[in-house]
Design an enzyme around this catalytic site. Sequence first.
Site: not given
Length: 452
Positions: A213, A237, A406
């Site tokens: 990402e 995550d 994160h």
Amino acid sequence: VLAAYGRKGLPAFGIYGKDVQEADEERIPEDVQEKLLRFGRAAVAAASMRGKSYLQIGGACMGISGSFIDPDFFEEYLGMRVESVDEVEIQRRIKLEIYDHEEYERAIAWTREHCREGFDKNPDYARHTREQKDENWEFTVKCALIIRDLMEGNDRLPEGCSEEAMGHNALAAGFQGQRQWTDFLPNTDFPEAILNSSFDWNGPRAPYILATENDSLNGASMLLLKLLTNRAQMFADVRTCWSAEAVERVTGYQLEGHAKEAGGFIHLINSGACCLDASGAAKDQDGKGAIKPFWEMTEKDMEACLKATEWCEADLGYFRGGGYSARFETRTEMPMTMIRLNIVKGVGPVVQIAEGWSVNLPEKVSDTLWKRTDYTWPCTWFTPRVTGKLSFANAYEMMNSWGANHGAISYGHVGADLITLCSMLRIPVCMHNVPEEKIFRPACWKAYGMDV
């Protein structure tokens, strides 16, 4: 001398040994050795970033704050620059076959032999055909080669590709993916996971840093840890905190060991980017699960990590283009350090550090909890070392204090080294559970107050 440096605003480190030595003593005391090595590791890490780049492939990903890249941070604090290419560059290189064809053939053959497919969670009517799945494997292997080439260059590209062969001198990179790419093309979970690992079809090699990402702040966190440890880093995550009470209510299981002391644990899970080393399948000299420096990885270690991992078809509900996610569980207790670098308006960059351990739950308990989220993604249960105070009163308070969704996770308890490195980079550490006696920073820190 240290007083003069402090007065001049020069944050110098000083080492004052605990014990008086004899004049003819040749041995360096252990407390001095520890500080010398800590300074050396941090200094080499800081110097290694100078003049290198962070390569963002794509741009901002959904609402991920870390993907809104801040060039000033990389330049002013890390001594790095930011370089950018559009994701279409990967498609261009695939279409025009700008990659090492011999290596691709070797890579796809290795992938077919060693990367076994897991289950497909998609309903029958939505599943890809076998032909589509095979095409996606070929596509994602090419993506892995091309992303690596974009980062560091490759002198084995086809003739006439001298510009592409140069690369971007990137010490770390990030790939946007969601959603424009993943709505249309296979995701890059495989390239992210395999590049972040300490081996591939070429055997053991230094792990790369590739942030899913394009979370550049988590990528930078991973980079700091890699430079200090020379080990593969986890990207995950920070998904769920399971309290001891919730675990017992759902599974009937009562926590033990470190997780019991912390009153719970945190679920670390993400579709892509997690190194295969995080399975803990490699073994150290004592036969315990570990994430090893790449030069210590043996054929047996690599085989164990691959056997511990299966590759599940992506959930086509939100990865419409398909792709493959590594799926494994960290089935061993390992010392771990979890960190996050955030940027706070009016403050600047700050780092959070949580030392702790992976938690090896009974299989039935783990599966029950794992199925509360995506069961096709890699799974690690983490519990912090608690202090009984503030952010480390228990596992819940640690997660409640975490600054982002994160985290970057390294093998070993390396928080003290990171604090030293952050002091060199002028980045404040706003939260940590490192024992006070391990902290080594410039001498002038003592002048800033008792609890700094």
